[in-house]
Design a protein around this motif. Structure first.
Motif, PDB file in Angstrom:
ATOM      1  N   PRO A 117       1.332  -1.333   0.279  1.00 63.31           N
ATOM      2  CA  PRO A 117       0.312  -0.273  -0.086  1.00 63.31           C
ATOM      3  C   PRO A 117       0.433   1.241  -0.364  1.00 63.31           C
ATOM      4  O   PRO A 117       0.530   2.136  -0.104  1.00 63.31           O
ATOM      5  CB  PRO A 117      -0.719  -0.236   0.938  1.00 63.31           C
ATOM      6  N   GLN A 118       2.253   1.599  -0.040  1.00 62.64           N
ATOM      7  CA  GLN A 118       2.400   2.391   0.302  1.00 62.64           C
ATOM      8  C   GLN A 118       4.411   2.137   0.072  1.00 62.64           C
ATOM      9  O   GLN A 118       4.706   1.024  -0.155  1.00 62.64           O
ATOM     10  CB  GLN A 118       3.416   3.095   1.933  1.00 62.64           C
ATOM     11  N   ASP A 119       5.452   3.151  -0.828  1.00 66.67           N
ATOM     12  CA  ASP A 119       6.116   2.678  -1.831  1.00 66.67           C
ATOM     13  C   ASP A 119       6.256   1.444  -2.500  1.00 66.67           C
ATOM     14  O   ASP A 119       6.886   0.750  -2.758  1.00 66.67           O
ATOM     15  CB  ASP A 119       6.657   3.002  -0.808  1.00 66.67           C
ATOM     16  N   SER A 120       4.922   1.343  -3.526  1.00 70.52           N
ATOM     17  CA  SER A 120       5.307   0.122  -4.421  1.00 70.52           C
ATOM     18  C   SER A 120       6.266  -0.069  -4.779  1.00 70.52           C
ATOM     19  O   SER A 120       6.803  -1.587  -5.713  1.00 70.52           O
ATOM     20  CB  SER A 120       4.255  -0.847  -4.549  1.00 70.52           C
ATOM     21  N   SER A 121       7.026   1.010  -5.344  1.00 70.57           N
ATOM     22  CA  SER A 121       7.451   1.630  -6.516  1.00 70.57           C
ATOM     23  C   SER A 121       8.860   0.403  -5.621  1.00 70.57           C
ATOM     24  O   SER A 121      10.086   0.319  -6.811  1.00 70.57           O
ATOM     25  CB  SER A 121       7.759   2.350  -7.024  1.00 70.57           C
ATOM     26  N   SER A 122       9.458   0.652  -4.741  1.00 71.92           N
ATOM     27  CA  SER A 122      10.494   0.809  -4.087  1.00 71.92           C
ATOM     28  C   SER A 122      10.244  -0.625  -3.312  1.00 71.92           C
ATOM     29  O   SER A 122      11.929  -0.832  -2.852  1.00 71.92           O
ATOM     30  CB  SER A 122      11.131   2.290  -3.350  1.00 71.92           C
ATOM     31  N   LYS A 123       9.103  -1.437  -3.201  1.00 70.81           N
ATOM     32  CA  LYS A 123       9.771  -2.182  -2.245  1.00 70.81           C
ATOM     33  C   LYS A 123      10.230  -3.827  -2.870  1.00 70.81           C
ATOM     34  O   LYS A 123       9.581  -3.559  -4.075  1.00 70.81           O
ATOM     35  CB  LYS A 123       8.153  -2.702  -1.561  1.00 70.81           C
ATOM     36  N   PRO A 124      10.388  -4.513  -2.952  1.00 72.04           N
ATOM     37  CA  PRO A 124      10.923  -6.423  -3.800  1.00 72.04           C
ATOM     38  C   PRO A 124       9.711  -6.890  -3.723  1.00 72.04           C
ATOM     39  O   PRO A 124       8.450  -6.659  -3.148  1.00 72.04           O
ATOM     40  CB  PRO A 124      11.512  -6.502  -2.311  1.00 72.04           C
ATOM     41  N   PHE A 214       4.392  -7.865 -16.123  1.00 68.94           N
ATOM     42  CA  PHE A 214       4.429  -6.088 -15.524  1.00 68.94           C
ATOM     43  C   PHE A 214       6.273  -6.585 -15.249  1.00 68.94           C
ATOM     44  O   PHE A 214       6.621  -6.421 -14.255  1.00 68.94           O
ATOM     45  CB  PHE A 214       4.365  -7.178 -13.662  1.00 68.94           C
ATOM     46  N   PRO A 215       6.684  -5.618 -16.339  1.00 69.42           N
ATOM     47  CA  PRO A 215       8.104  -5.528 -16.576  1.00 69.42           C
ATOM     48  C   PRO A 215       8.148  -4.922 -15.810  1.00 69.42           C
ATOM     49  O   PRO A 215       9.537  -4.334 -15.338  1.00 69.42           O
ATOM     50  CB  PRO A 215       8.055  -4.479 -18.137  1.00 69.42           C
ATOM     51  N   GLU A 216       7.582  -4.025 -15.091  1.00 72.53           N
ATOM     52  CA  GLU A 216       7.881  -2.628 -13.806  1.00 72.53           C
ATOM     53  C   GLU A 216       8.940  -3.894 -12.947  1.00 72.53           C
ATOM     54  O   GLU A 216       9.543  -2.399 -12.666  1.00 72.53           O
ATOM     55  CB  GLU A 216       6.853  -2.067 -13.198  1.00 72.53           C
ATOM     56  N   TYR A 217       8.749  -3.958 -12.437  1.00 76.07           N
ATOM     57  CA  TYR A 217       9.153  -5.454 -11.112  1.00 76.07           C
ATOM     58  C   TYR A 217      10.997  -6.327 -11.962  1.00 76.07           C
ATOM     59  O   TYR A 217      11.018  -6.602 -11.263  1.00 76.07           O
ATOM     60  CB  TYR A 217       8.306  -6.544 -11.348  1.00 76.07           C
ATOM     61  N   LYS A 218      11.150  -5.837 -13.352  1.00 72.03           N
ATOM     62  CA  LYS A 218      12.607  -6.350 -13.878  1.00 72.03           C
ATOM     63  C   LYS A 218      13.663  -5.959 -12.987  1.00 72.03           C
ATOM     64  O   LYS A 218      14.641  -6.616 -13.414  1.00 72.03           O
ATOM     65  CB  LYS A 218      12.801  -6.360 -15.406  1.00 72.03           C
ATOM     66  N   ALA A 266       9.831 -22.709   3.270  1.00 73.75           N
ATOM     67  CA  ALA A 266       9.647 -21.624   2.809  1.00 73.75           C
ATOM     68  C   ALA A 266      10.947 -21.335   1.965  1.00 73.75           C
ATOM     69  O   ALA A 266      12.301 -21.324   2.984  1.00 73.75           O
ATOM     70  CB  ALA A 266       9.798 -20.254   2.940  1.00 73.75           C
ATOM     71  N   SER A 267      11.007 -20.600   1.467  1.00 79.27           N
ATOM     72  CA  SER A 267      12.581 -19.833   0.856  1.00 79.27           C
ATOM     73  C   SER A 267      12.344 -19.120   0.506  1.00 79.27           C
ATOM     74  O   SER A 267      11.035 -18.314  -0.759  1.00 79.27           O
ATOM     75  CB  SER A 267      13.446 -21.396  -0.322  1.00 79.27           C
ATOM     76  N   SER A 268      13.652 -18.223  -0.183  1.00 82.44           N
ATOM     77  CA  SER A 268      13.615 -16.974  -1.114  1.00 82.44           C
ATOM     78  C   SER A 268      15.065 -16.358  -1.971  1.00 82.44           C
ATOM     79  O   SER A 268      15.115 -16.923  -1.015  1.00 82.44           O
ATOM     80  CB  SER A 268      13.335 -16.111   0.659  1.00 82.44           C
ATOM     81  N   LEU A 269      14.431 -15.988  -2.730  1.00 89.05           N
ATOM     82  CA  LEU A 269      15.254 -15.509  -4.014  1.00 89.05           C
ATOM     83  C   LEU A 269      14.998 -14.045  -3.895  1.00 89.05           C
ATOM     84  O   LEU A 269      14.585 -13.754  -4.140  1.00 89.05           O
ATOM     85  CB  LEU A 269      15.082 -16.875  -4.435  1.00 89.05           C
ATOM     86  N   SER A 270      16.422 -13.578  -4.036  1.00 88.31           N
ATOM     87  CA  SER A 270      17.157 -12.110  -4.658  1.00 88.31           C
ATOM     88  C   SER A 270      17.767 -12.308  -5.822  1.00 88.31           C
ATOM     89  O   SER A 270      18.131 -12.923  -6.731  1.00 88.31           O
ATOM     90  CB  SER A 270      18.135 -11.547  -3.473  1.00 88.31           C
ATOM     91  N   PHE A 271      16.447 -11.384  -6.598  1.00 88.24           N
ATOM     92  CA  PHE A 271      16.873 -11.120  -7.975  1.00 88.24           C
ATOM     93  C   PHE A 271      16.977 -10.251  -8.343  1.00 88.24           C
ATOM     94  O   PHE A 271      16.221  -8.527  -8.680  1.00 88.24           O
ATOM     95  CB  PHE A 271      15.641 -11.705  -9.015  1.00 88.24           C
ATOM     96  N   GLY A 277      17.441  -8.696 -20.223  1.00 89.28           N
ATOM     97  CA  GLY A 277      16.734  -9.470 -19.783  1.00 89.28           C
ATOM     98  C   GLY A 277      15.911  -9.547 -18.600  1.00 89.28           C
ATOM     99  O   GLY A 277      15.488  -8.826 -17.779  1.00 89.28           O
ATOM    100  N   TYR A 278      16.687 -10.606 -17.792  1.00 85.00           N
ATOM    101  CA  TYR A 278      16.504 -11.162 -16.895  1.00 85.00           C
ATOM    102  C   TYR A 278      17.852 -11.145 -15.849  1.00 85.00           C
ATOM    103  O   TYR A 278      18.710 -12.660 -15.741  1.00 85.00           O
ATOM    104  CB  TYR A 278      15.476 -12.340 -16.628  1.00 85.00           C
TER     105      TYR A 278
END
Length: 518
Positions: A117-124, A214-218, A266-271, A277-278
């Motif tokens: 809800p806040q600063d979604s453009s800067s959050k992972p 959702f290319p803004e998340y690349k 669970a597990s988490s991966l940072s990209f 591209g990716y």
């Protein structure tokens, strides 16, 4: 041969769910317990799933580019205007729909995505995966654990989860593989022949296509999280991404580095996705909560856990210790395992101190939101009713479906251990975190400790408490390349039983830190 009743109970051992207890099967027609029991039973059938060390044929064989479909206009079409029964004050965007991962088979995976809800453009960006295998990440993780809503007791309305993870990240809930939840295939054999390999390949294809939609998340840090049998899914998906980038110049993803933390389910991966591209630039870690990662230590840890928590007798535990090696099950071993099951009685092994659901009452005529801090043991029932409402499925852009929390998919390949993959990830320079709710008897912290001990890792930071709201939230110890974290008072579904502590933990994780020392 073993008697059928003995085999039935023995096969519970591998389950990432209610193990070593007389289970509360009447709470729902199909649940995570049933699905893992079925997988375990199949291990000793005439046609068991492959149990060799995990090796994805598509990765290790000749490389073929991943399918990428046309995503023009799909994001706008997937936006949810409002979910039926949602409360006032919703201040974040929601999306849901299908991503085709195999157009020839007509295989498409369903997702639910909620922005911060806040600063979604800067959050992972965080991907959440539930286990089973064959259980819904939306129905469990999305509506009972870390999602923005909880389903009220009337099965028709929603309440806000004040400790939802979209407070600190943008979160995708993926129903995988096809046949789970709303995900589907036009090829019926896809439901009969699926396993760890297909799930990893399809999840990878989903990510590539979703990022086109959702290319803004690349350019975001991206994490894969999940729980239980996601102890298979997450490391395998991480390894798939790493391996795809090493094959040839056809590789779609340009890997720059990954930091992986595995919570014990669970597990988490940072990209980081670069302009070409990716690309994956791992600046963080990956995590798996109460993860099922190794059968031998997992089963041994379960029985040791129930004994140390006064659920079985000294005599029964002594018999199990003497006659069971947790690889080959003799008739004498099985006798003591059956005896342990009888001694435990009818409890919820997800949380040995939690009440059971009296499902005969069913959803209530009027809504009761309850307290987010006190999980309703009948939440499964409420979610099942809600997701089968026609108006809800329409709002989610889902195909009309007889939705269930877990699906009857045929599992064809499942290795008995994921530890070699975790070792490969850590030797690649990735950081692994295993977290565990300490009241879970299904994949208890004891099992996680035993699994870690087999890796013989040097201790970096000694065991210490960590804090949330001025109380001990759990304990943490750091090894070389791997961190073990417990969550105090949490069961198998950590964000359900201890939502505030889970949010504290994930917030620290996303900041690249250990949970706070004070």
């Amino acid at each position: 041969m073993m008697k059928h009743s003995q085999l039935t109970w023995l096969l519970l051992l591998f389950s990432c769910y209610h193990i070593l207890v007389s289970f509360n099967f009447y709470t729902c027609e199909a649940n995570q317990i049933d699905n893992l029991n079925k997988l375990i039973k199949s291990r000793r059938s005439r046609n068991p799933p492959h149990t060799d060390s995990w090796s994805n044929d598509d990765i290790n064989g000749e490389y073929s580019p991943v399918y990428v479909g046309n995503q023009d206009g799909q994001k706008e079409a997937d936006k949810i205007e409002s979910l039926p029964g949602q409360p006032q004050g919703v201040d974040f965007d929601q999306y849901s729909g299908y991503v085709t991962v195999d157009p020839n088979a007509g295989r498409a995976l369903f997702y639910y995505f909620v922005e911060s809800p806040q600063d979604s453009s800067s959050k992972p960006l965080v991907l959440w995966l539930n286990g089973g295998p064959g259980c819904s990440s939306f129905g469990y993780g999305g509506l009972q654990e870390l999602g923005p809503f909880r389903v009220n007791s009337d099965g028709k309305t929603l309440s806000l989860n004040e400790y939802a993870w979209n407070k600190v990240a943008n979160v995708i809930f993926l129903e995988s593989p096809a046949g789970v939840g709303f995900s589907y295939s036009n090829t019926s054999s896809d439901y009969r022949y699926v396993g760890d390999n297909r799930t990893a390949v399809d999840s990878y294809a989903f990510l590539v296509n979703w990022l086109e939609r959702f290319p803004e998340y690349k350019t975001r840090d991206f994490y894969i999280t999940g729980e239980s049998y996601a102890g298979h899914y997450v490391p395998q998906l991480a390894y798939t991404i790493l391996s795809k980038n090493e094959v040839t110049n056809q590789t779609v993803i340009n890997l720059k580095g990954v930091a992986v933390s595995l919570f014990a389910t669970a597990s988490s991966l940072s990209f980081y996705l670069d302009k070409r591209g990716y690309g994956i630039d791992c600046t963080e870690q990956a995590q798996i909560g109460n993860a099922w990662i190794d059968e031998k230590t997992g089963v041994q840890g379960e029985y040791d856990y129930v004994w140390t928590h006064a659920l079985i007798s000294d005599e029964t535990h002594a018999g199990i210790t003497k006659y069971c090696d947790f690889v080959n099950y003799t008739s004498t071993c099985v006798k003591y395992l059956d005896q342990a099951d009888e001694e435990i009685g009818n409890i919820d092994a997800y949380n040995i101190y939690a009440p059971l659901c009296n499902s005969s009452s069913g959803p209530k005529s009027s809504a009761s939101a309850g307290s987010i801090n006190d999980i309703d043991p009948c939440s499964d029932d409420y979610v099942n009713v809600y997701l089968n409402l026609n108006e809800v499925q329409a709002a989610l852009h889902a195909k009309p479906t007889n939705w269930s929390s877990c699906s009857d998919v045929g599992w064809t390949d499942s290795p008995t251990t994921i530890l070699p993959i975790i070792e490969k990830l850590t030797t690649s320079g990735l950081s692994v975190v295993l977290y565990s709710g300490d009241t879970d008897a299904v994949v208890p912290v004891t099992s996680t400790r035993y699994a870690i001990s087999t890796l013989n890792l040097p201790l970096v930071s000694a065991w210490r408490p960590w804090y949330s709201s001025n109380e001990v939230g759990g304990y943490v110890a750091e090894y070389k390349g791997l961190t073990l974290t417990t969550v105090r008072g949490a069961g198998h579904l950590v964000p359900s039983y201890q939502p505030e502590r889970a949010l504290t933990f994930i917030s620290s994780f996303l900041d690249g830190k250990l949970p706070p020392p004070s």
